[in-house]
Write an enzyme that holds these catalytic residues in place. Structure first.
Site, PDB file in Angstrom:
ATOM      1  N   CYS A 253       4.348  -1.448   0.063  1.00  0.00           N
ATOM      2  CA  CYS A 253       5.585  -1.540   0.824  1.00  0.00           C
ATOM      3  C   CYS A 253       6.060  -0.128   1.107  1.00  0.00           C
ATOM      4  CB  CYS A 253       6.663  -2.298   0.046  1.00  0.00           C
ATOM      5  SG  CYS A 253       6.256  -4.014  -0.337  1.00  0.00           S
TER       6      CYS A 253
ATOM      7  N   GLY B 254       3.586  -1.754   5.322  1.00  0.00           N
ATOM      8  CA  GLY B 254       3.954  -3.160   5.217  1.00  0.00           C
ATOM      9  C   GLY B 254       4.273  -3.715   6.581  1.00  0.00           C
TER      10      GLY B 254
ATOM     11  N   ASN C 150       9.369  -0.672  -3.852  1.00  0.00           N
ATOM     12  CA  ASN C 150       7.944  -0.514  -3.609  1.00  0.00           C
ATOM     13  C   ASN C 150       7.250  -0.515  -4.967  1.00  0.00           C
ATOM     14  OD1 ASN C 150       5.854   2.336  -2.726  1.00  0.00           O
ATOM     15  ND2 ASN C 150       5.311   0.182  -2.753  1.00  0.00           N
ATOM     16  N   GLY C 151       6.352  -1.453  -5.176  1.00  0.00           N
ATOM     17  CA  GLY C 151       5.649  -1.533  -6.452  1.00  0.00           C
ATOM     18  C   GLY C 151       5.528  -2.963  -6.925  1.00  0.00           C
TER      19      GLY C 151
ATOM     20  N   TYR D 288      -6.311   6.079   1.089  1.00  0.00           N
ATOM     21  CA  TYR D 288      -6.078   5.142   2.188  1.00  0.00           C
ATOM     22  C   TYR D 288      -4.614   4.921   2.532  1.00  0.00           C
ATOM     23  CZ  TYR D 288      -6.035   0.650   4.689  1.00  0.00           C
ATOM     24  OH  TYR D 288      -5.815  -0.340   5.597  1.00  0.00           O
TER      25      TYR D 288
END
Length: 485
Positions: free
Chosen positions: A16, A42, A117-118, A257
């Site tokens: 995210c 996201g 985020n996570g 990435y």
């Protein structure tokens, strides 16, 4: 209507992205711009919450930033000089509007909005305990667990309640929280998920990547440190570190990435590191060939590094369509097998009769690699060699990356020889784990303190996996009952 590529199921999905602004007139517009720059992290849903000093305002929607936050009436309704936003790819919780962040709740102390985020690796256990104590959940997101922990904490101040909640969770998180008292940004004690801090005039900005700061014209100040809470109230910015210091373990796959190549992390260019990974790959796994061809777009920097180090010409032997996967209507089964050709097409006149080296960032299931190798052969390639700019992905991620279950990871089922046979390549090689660390400026991977979370490659998880361990135990009991039955 889909907002992610229905054919791109052979990549680790982005986690995210979060973006927050404090102290800027029209903060929501800045957040929308920042989220545009983080869209790659996201693509299923997006949301923005703002605070005007009296009230919170929120707009959440399925789909991309463009199309949801490109109308003046939407931005104008998000009044205030404090705002935070989130782009989501679901890793925990269903794909539904109720899980779109920022999540918002009215607590005893006032409004509380949170963007995460996570992934919280003990959220299921905490949720079960909270429900037994009377908590009523409105979503299936692990992030909502934090809200309930704050709401039920016995500490007096909101900040102490928040710290108490953080000390009860496991896993990975970068959080942006908005309250009537101000904005809080923080990272987990290991710094697994990224978060940076910038300035735009007197305004303070937080973002998952520096590229989002660039887009809004902000200046990068520093990373939010692992275990640090940065509290912004008006023009006052202060920092506290409520956790015991531990060696950091940021996600190494950000370098491979996830991050955009034009971002800066740990004072290093992501693009430059990816080129260096390609150079390491060329040194470790050379092969006689005529062309180095990237699998676009994520394989491009590593392929440039491979070509420069090997002296083999770099060419765009695969042309990518940039119009697939953006609100693309899913076709019937009869044309599903054409999906890779919709996204990638061979540059046939360049490839025919050539020995080619394909460079990609990773292999997950292997299905896309298989089709791209076949595409090269159909275009007349004499030989097809595959080179991967990361070690074999043999383990699932439980820290905010949507990884297939381990049984579906090609490297978990086969050695390199078996993987080579599966994708029908003439040869296949991955950069070594030590080579990956060398590209990041270290002599090799240190076993005791690696410096990064590389669990997807090594299985060395840096935190407890409470929910996963309990699920595994349940599965084992179920298997035992079946055998006994």
């Amino acid at each position: 209507m889909l907002t992610t590529n229905p054919y791109d199921d052979d990549k680790l999905r982005e986690e995210c992205g979060v973006f927050g602004v404090s102290g800027a007139e029209g903060a929501a517009a800045l957040v929308a711009l920042g989220l545009h720059a983080l869209q790659h992290r996201g693509q299923e849903a997006v949301g923005i919450s703002s605070f005007d000093g009296q009230q919170f305002h929120t707009h959440r929607a399925m789909g991309h930033v463009a199309g949801n936050f490109d109308r003046p009436e939407i931005i104008d309704a998000l009044a205030g000089d404090v705002a935070a936003g989130h782009v989501r790819y679901s890793t925990t919780g269903e794909t539904a509007l109720r899980n779109v962040q920022p999540l918002y709740a009215e607590l005893a102390s006032g409004g509380f909005a949170i963007a995460h985020n996570g992934n919280i690796s003990n959220a299921m256990r905490l949720r079960r305990d909270l429900i037994r104590s009377g908590s009523i959940f409105q979503s299936t997101s692990d992030t909502e667990t934090i809200i309930h922990l704050v709401a039920t904490s016995h500490y007096r101040t909101l900040l102490d309640k928040f710290i108490d909640a953080l000390k009860r969770i496991e896993g990975a998180y970068s959080l942006i929280v908005m309250t009537p008292e101000g904005m809080i940004a923080c990272r987990d004690p290991l710094g697994i998920r990224p978060l940076v801090m910038g300035k735009l005039g007197e305004s303070v900005i937080f973002a998952s990547e520096t590229v989002a700061l660039d887009v809004v014209g902000a200046t990068y100040e520093r990373d939010v440190e692992p275990g640090e809470l940065v509290i912004v109230k008006g023009t006052e910015v202060r920092s506290i570190r409520p956790f015991a210091a531990r060696p950091a373990r940021p996600c190494i796959f950000e370098w491979v990435y996830f991050s955009r190549p034009d971002s800066i992390a740990e004072d290093r260019s992501v693009y430059s590191v990816r080129k260096e990974i390609g150079a390491q790959l060329a040194a470790e796994s050379p092969v006689d060939a005529d062309l180095v061809i990237p699998v676009p777009d994520s394989g491009v920097p590593a392929a440039i590094g491979y070509a420069q180090a090997s002296g083999i010409p770099f060419e765009l032997g695969i042309i990518r369509s940039h119009y697939v996967g953006r609100t693309f209507i899913q076709p019937g089964d009869k044309v599903r097998h054409l999906g890779v050709k919709l996204k990638h097409n061979a540059n046939r006149s360049l490839i025919a009769g050539k020995r080619v080296i394909l460079v990609d960032d990773s292999i997950v299931r292997g299905t896309t690699s298989l089709k791209i190798v076949q595409m090269m052969r159909d275009a007349g390639a004499a030989e097809v060699h595959m080179r991967i700019a990361s070690p074999p992905t043999r383990h699932s991620c439980f820290y905010g990356v949507d990884t297939p279950e381990r049984a579906k990871l090609l490297a978990a089922k086969h050695d390199v020889g078996g993987m080579t046979d599966f994708i029908h390549a003439d040869s296949l090689a991955f950069v070594s784990i030590d080579g990956l660390y060398k590209a990041l400026g270290q002599p090799a991977r240190a076993e005791r303190e690696p410096g990064y979370c590389d669990a997807c490659f090594t299985g060395d998880y840096p935190t407890p996996l409470t929910d996963q361990d309990e699920t595994t135990q349940v599965d084992q009991f179920a298997m035992l009952e079946e055998r006994v039955g």
